[in-house]
Write an enzyme that holds these catalytic residues in place. Structure first.
Site, PDB file in Angstrom:
ATOM      1  N   GLU A  10      22.785  46.912  26.462  1.00 30.17           N
ATOM      2  CA  GLU A  10      23.997  47.684  26.723  1.00 30.17           C
ATOM      3  C   GLU A  10      23.769  48.968  27.524  1.00 30.17           C
ATOM      4  O   GLU A  10      24.054  50.061  27.055  1.00 30.17           O
ATOM      5  CB  GLU A  10      24.688  48.035  25.399  1.00 30.17           C
ATOM      6  CG  GLU A  10      23.780  48.607  24.322  1.00 30.17           C
ATOM      7  CD  GLU A  10      24.571  48.968  23.058  1.00 30.17           C
ATOM      8  OE1 GLU A  10      25.571  49.694  23.167  1.00 30.17           O
ATOM      9  OE2 GLU A  10      24.171  48.506  21.972  1.00 30.17           O
ATOM     10  N   HIS A  24      30.914  57.612  21.257  1.00 28.91           N
ATOM     11  CA  HIS A  24      31.573  57.034  20.079  1.00 28.91           C
ATOM     12  C   HIS A  24      33.016  57.506  19.974  1.00 28.91           C
ATOM     13  O   HIS A  24      33.496  57.857  18.902  1.00 28.91           O
ATOM     14  CB  HIS A  24      30.786  57.361  18.801  1.00 28.91           C
ATOM     15  CG  HIS A  24      29.527  56.552  18.675  1.00 28.91           C
ATOM     16  ND1 HIS A  24      28.557  56.786  17.740  1.00 28.91           N
ATOM     17  CD2 HIS A  24      29.087  55.493  19.385  1.00 28.91           C
ATOM     18  CE1 HIS A  24      27.584  55.910  17.887  1.00 28.91           C
ATOM     19  NE2 HIS A  24      27.873  55.113  18.876  1.00 28.91           N
ATOM     20  N   TYR A  45      27.545  57.504  32.462  1.00 34.69           N
ATOM     21  CA  TYR A  45      28.671  58.304  31.961  1.00 34.69           C
ATOM     22  C   TYR A  45      28.742  59.607  32.740  1.00 34.69           C
ATOM     23  O   TYR A  45      27.843  60.449  32.624  1.00 34.69           O
ATOM     24  CB  TYR A  45      28.474  58.577  30.463  1.00 34.69           C
ATOM     25  CG  TYR A  45      28.144  57.309  29.691  1.00 34.69           C
ATOM     26  CD1 TYR A  45      29.158  56.465  29.240  1.00 34.69           C
ATOM     27  CD2 TYR A  45      26.823  56.934  29.477  1.00 34.69           C
ATOM     28  CE1 TYR A  45      28.851  55.284  28.574  1.00 34.69           C
ATOM     29  CE2 TYR A  45      26.506  55.761  28.812  1.00 34.69           C
ATOM     30  CZ  TYR A  45      27.524  54.940  28.369  1.00 34.69           C
ATOM     31  OH  TYR A  45      27.223  53.769  27.719  1.00 34.69           O
ATOM     32  N   GLU A  78      27.866  45.431  27.676  1.00 36.12           N
ATOM     33  CA  GLU A  78      27.048  45.092  26.505  1.00 36.12           C
ATOM     34  C   GLU A  78      27.215  43.630  26.124  1.00 36.12           C
ATOM     35  O   GLU A  78      28.334  43.140  25.960  1.00 36.12           O
ATOM     36  CB  GLU A  78      27.476  45.966  25.312  1.00 36.12           C
ATOM     37  CG  GLU A  78      26.770  45.590  24.012  1.00 36.12           C
ATOM     38  CD  GLU A  78      27.070  46.558  22.870  1.00 36.12           C
ATOM     39  OE1 GLU A  78      28.157  47.158  22.869  1.00 36.12           O
ATOM     40  OE2 GLU A  78      26.203  46.686  21.984  1.00 36.12           O
ATOM     41  N   HIS A 103      24.271  47.266  13.671  1.00 31.28           N
ATOM     42  CA  HIS A 103      22.957  47.867  13.949  1.00 31.28           C
ATOM     43  C   HIS A 103      22.039  47.305  12.878  1.00 31.28           C
ATOM     44  O   HIS A 103      21.916  47.858  11.793  1.00 31.28           O
ATOM     45  CB  HIS A 103      23.015  49.393  13.889  1.00 31.28           C
ATOM     46  CG  HIS A 103      23.763  49.991  15.037  1.00 31.28           C
ATOM     47  ND1 HIS A 103      23.894  51.330  15.233  1.00 31.28           N
ATOM     48  CD2 HIS A 103      24.417  49.412  16.079  1.00 31.28           C
ATOM     49  CE1 HIS A 103      24.601  51.556  16.335  1.00 31.28           C
ATOM     50  NE2 HIS A 103      24.938  50.408  16.858  1.00 31.28           N
ATOM     51  N   ASP A 151      28.988  42.288  19.170  1.00 32.10           N
ATOM     52  CA  ASP A 151      29.058  43.659  19.702  1.00 32.10           C
ATOM     53  C   ASP A 151      29.138  43.541  21.230  1.00 32.10           C
ATOM     54  O   ASP A 151      28.138  43.233  21.874  1.00 32.10           O
ATOM     55  CB  ASP A 151      27.802  44.422  19.252  1.00 32.10           C
ATOM     56  CG  ASP A 151      27.829  45.895  19.618  1.00 32.10           C
ATOM     57  OD1 ASP A 151      28.835  46.358  20.180  1.00 32.10           O
ATOM     58  OD2 ASP A 151      26.824  46.578  19.339  1.00 32.10           O
ATOM     59  N   ASP A 164      34.569  48.814  23.602  1.00 28.50           N
ATOM     60  CA  ASP A 164      33.410  48.357  22.841  1.00 28.50           C
ATOM     61  C   ASP A 164      33.962  47.852  21.523  1.00 28.50           C
ATOM     62  O   ASP A 164      34.368  48.646  20.663  1.00 28.50           O
ATOM     63  CB  ASP A 164      32.451  49.544  22.652  1.00 28.50           C
ATOM     64  CG  ASP A 164      31.149  49.154  21.945  1.00 28.50           C
ATOM     65  OD1 ASP A 164      31.093  48.068  21.337  1.00 28.50           O
ATOM     66  OD2 ASP A 164      30.200  49.965  21.992  1.00 28.50           O
ATOM     67  N   HIS A 187      21.473  57.016  26.040  1.00 29.20           N
ATOM     68  CA  HIS A 187      21.259  56.252  24.802  1.00 29.20           C
ATOM     69  C   HIS A 187      20.286  55.102  25.049  1.00 29.20           C
ATOM     70  O   HIS A 187      19.909  54.826  26.185  1.00 29.20           O
ATOM     71  CB  HIS A 187      22.579  55.748  24.207  1.00 29.20           C
ATOM     72  CG  HIS A 187      23.385  54.843  25.123  1.00 29.20           C
ATOM     73  ND1 HIS A 187      23.056  53.544  25.368  1.00 29.20           N
ATOM     74  CD2 HIS A 187      24.513  55.088  25.835  1.00 29.20           C
ATOM     75  CE1 HIS A 187      23.958  53.003  26.173  1.00 29.20           C
ATOM     76  NE2 HIS A 187      24.847  53.924  26.492  1.00 29.20           N
ATOM     77  N   ARG A 224      29.998  50.942  30.603  1.00 31.05           N
ATOM     78  CA  ARG A 224      28.939  50.305  29.810  1.00 31.05           C
ATOM     79  C   ARG A 224      29.224  48.813  29.808  1.00 31.05           C
ATOM     80  O   ARG A 224      30.395  48.398  29.787  1.00 31.05           O
ATOM     81  CB  ARG A 224      28.907  50.853  28.373  1.00 31.05           C
ATOM     82  CG  ARG A 224      27.854  50.175  27.501  1.00 31.05           C
ATOM     83  CD  ARG A 224      27.516  50.927  26.199  1.00 31.05           C
ATOM     84  NE  ARG A 224      28.570  50.987  25.223  1.00 31.05           N
ATOM     85  CZ  ARG A 224      29.285  52.070  24.942  1.00 31.05           C
ATOM     86  NH1 ARG A 224      29.056  53.201  25.580  1.00 31.05           N
ATOM     87  NH2 ARG A 224      30.238  52.042  24.039  1.00 31.05           N
ATOM     88  N   ASP A 262      46.523  53.302  -6.602  1.00 32.94           N
ATOM     89  CA  ASP A 262      46.108  51.917  -6.862  1.00 32.94           C
ATOM     90  C   ASP A 262      45.593  51.199  -5.611  1.00 32.94           C
ATOM     91  O   ASP A 262      45.412  49.979  -5.625  1.00 32.94           O
ATOM     92  CB  ASP A 262      47.288  51.121  -7.427  1.00 32.94           C
ATOM     93  CG  ASP A 262      47.719  51.677  -8.765  1.00 32.94           C
ATOM     94  OD1 ASP A 262      46.850  52.211  -9.487  1.00 32.94           O
ATOM     95  OD2 ASP A 262      48.920  51.602  -9.079  1.00 32.94           O
ATOM     96  N   HIS A 272      19.874  47.278  20.314  1.00 32.42           N
ATOM     97  CA  HIS A 272      19.500  47.334  18.900  1.00 32.42           C
ATOM     98  C   HIS A 272      19.567  45.912  18.360  1.00 32.42           C
ATOM     99  O   HIS A 272      20.239  45.049  18.924  1.00 32.42           O
ATOM    100  CB  HIS A 272      20.460  48.255  18.121  1.00 32.42           C
ATOM    101  CG  HIS A 272      21.921  47.988  18.394  1.00 32.42           C
ATOM    102  ND1 HIS A 272      22.619  46.996  17.752  1.00 32.42           N
ATOM    103  CD2 HIS A 272      22.805  48.555  19.261  1.00 32.42           C
ATOM    104  CE1 HIS A 272      23.875  46.989  18.194  1.00 32.42           C
ATOM    105  NE2 HIS A 272      24.016  47.912  19.114  1.00 32.42           N
TER     106      HIS A 272
HETATM  107  N1  GLY Z   1      29.321  49.480  19.020  1.00 34.32           N
HETATM  108  C1  GLY Z   1      28.227  50.269  18.728  1.00 34.32           C
HETATM  109  C2  GLY Z   1      27.117  49.959  19.615  1.00 34.32           C
HETATM  110  O1  GLY Z   1      27.317  49.414  20.678  1.00 34.32           O
HETATM  111  O2  GLY Z   1      25.991  50.168  19.297  1.00 34.32           O
HETATM  112 MN    MN Z   2      25.708  47.951  20.466  1.00 33.71          MN
HETATM  113 MN    MN Z   3      28.903  48.180  21.134  1.00 28.23          MN
END
Ligand code: GLY
Ligand code: MN
Ligand code: MN
Length: 456
Positions: free
Chosen positions: A398, A255, A402, A424, A375, A283, A272, A364, A422, A51, A368
């Site tokens: 961002e 990730h 690394y 961001e 995203h 973000d 993050d 990367h 990083r 349930d 975005h």
């Molecule tokens: N948290 C995912 C990104 O930074 O795109």
């Molecule tokens: Mn991001």
């Molecule tokens: Mn992020």
């Protein structure tokens, strides 16, 4: 830390007005023609076990056009007697279900308080859709969300095919309206920016709370709890995406999601994490030393990433291509790594996408779109050309570096082994300077060192 939440309480923005929702639908129908039928389905709930259901989060297009966040809804727009009619199909009032699952606005509540012209029970969806389909010549439907709706449309299409043989009627074509809606969602209104600013403020304070609560021996999940607990305490609906909380070499996994390691003296942690407020995402990534003081080596990399980020933010300007921040960040990072002796190539060589060494350490993109989806939607290269930035667009910036010593594909410089950094932020493009929505989250070395571990 909860004092900070109290400061936010009372600063929540007004919700998006019904007038604004109607303007959004008007903008869409101005691109439609009579004979078009728009169908925006929301998914059903997903069963976790017996349930128990997973927390429900509706499709962002449903939020954008109707502001309705309950499961199993369908929003339609069709043309009738010279005007466009919007209809919402919703779960009907049902006392037994409401005793167990919560109160429902039902059709009357939906009609009274939501920006729509008609409301029906979701139980009557099939009959109404059949009637709308019989008058439609083109259906704007994103398939793949509700298979029974896809099937109804396909059946109507087949019936039309047969009728065409006899009566010459038809055709029905199906078009995905996602790209048209995305084009609207890409440019944020003042009311949307207000929601995003609130999500950003909550997320910024949550990161500060985690910085204050950091010391050797903390578990990554404890810092995750500090952040996500604050998201709830401040009245947001929780995370906008699963939090990444990685110290030491976990920070070099882009990730990373296990969040179950112990934070060691001498390591840097990368977090993050961002909240969702009324559907809108924040973000933020910050990286800080577990013991509160960066080593010289950590400072070198941290400052380089920060320099790249600040230079990239300065490229979030009207008229520049969307990838200008990315190009700028890569330029600063490549030159910095050459100066630090990490890269033994010329600047031009280092930036080469095939043979350049920058991509070993920065693999990367720099950002975005962000909005109702973290995203967010919006084509980056319409007609194959990079989109030029416009007022009201919001993007993340961002950059990171690394140095995973665990990687078999690179020779990691010993000085920076197991360091991931990083930084961001979420940046609004304005007619003037870039507006950093997440500016309440500190990021200079001095500020971070003065905050980290302050709780003890
Ligand atoms: N948290 C995912 C990104 O930074 O795109
Ligand atoms: Mn991001
Ligand atoms: Mn992020």
């Amino acid at each position: 830390m909860y004092d900070a939440a109290l400061e936010l309480i009372g600063s929540e923005p007004q919700p998006i007005s019904n007038d604004e929702y109607r303007r959004r639908v008007d903008r869409l129908t101005s691109q439609m023609r009579p004979g078009d039928l728009l169908i925006v389905p929301a998914s059903n709930t997903a069963v976790h076990s017996n349930d128990v259901h997973y927390p429900y989060r509706t499709q962002s297009d449903m939020l954008y056009l109707a502001g309705w966040d309950e499961p199993e809804a369908v929003f339609t727009v069709h043309h009738q007697e010279g005007k466009w009619i919007s209809t919402l199909f919703v779960q009907p009032k049902d006392t037994l279900k409401e005793i167990w699952e919560g109160r429902r606005p039902g059709t009357e509540g939906a009609l009274a308080d939501w920006p729509i012209d008609a409301a029906h029970s979701s139980h009557e969806l099939e009959d109404h859709l059949q009637a709308m389909l019989s008058d439609a010549s083109r259906v704007l439907l994103r398939t793949g969300i509700r298979s029974e709706i896809d099937q109804l449309v396909v059946n109507a299409l087949e019936r039309r095919d047969r009728a065409r043989q006899h009566f010459g009627s038809g055709p029905i074509t199906i078009e995905d309206p996602s790209a048209r809606i995305a084009e609207l969602r890409l440019r944020k209104s003042a009311a949307e920016i207000a929601q995003m600013r609130f999500a950003s403020d909550v997320s910024s304070i949550a990161h500060v709370a985690a910085m204050r609560n950091t010391k050797p021996g903390r578990m990554e999940y404890q810092l995750q709890a500090t952040i996500e607990g604050f998201f709830s305490y401040a009245g947001t609906s929780g995370w906008a995406y699963p939090s990444i909380v990685g110290c030491g070499d976990n920070a070099t996994v882009l990730h990373y999601h296990q969040n179950n390691d112990v934070c060691q003296d001498g390591e840097v942690i990368l977090i993050d994490a961002g909240a969702e407020y009324r559907g809108y995402a924040a973000d933020i990534t910050r990286s800080w030393p577990i013991n509160g003081i960066f080593t010289d080596a950590q400072k070198e990399i941290y400052q380089l990433v920060l320099d790249a980020q600040l230079a990239a933010i300065d490229k979030c300007r009207v008229g520049l291509p969307y990838n200008a921040p990315h190009d700028e960040a890569r330029l600063v990072l490549a030159q910095g790594l050459i100066d630090l002796g990490v890269i033994n190539q010329t600047l031009e060589e280092a930036l080469d996408m095939e043979t350049g060494e920058l991509k070993k350490w920065y693999m990367h993109n720099t950002g975005h779109w962000i909005g109702l989806d973290v995203h967010d939607v919006g084509v980056y290269k319409p007609n194959g050309e990079p989109r030029l930035l416009e007022e009201g667009m919001v993007m993340t910036v961002e950059p990171g570096l690394y140095f995973g010593a665990w990687r078999p594909d690179v020779d990691c410089p010993e000085r920076y082994a197991d360091l991931g950094v990083r930084i961001e932020d979420d940046v609004l493009v304005t007619s003037g300077n870039p507006d950093v929505l997440t500016s309440a989250c500190p990021k200079t070395i001095e500020d971070i060192e003065s905050i980290t571990g302050q709780s003890f």
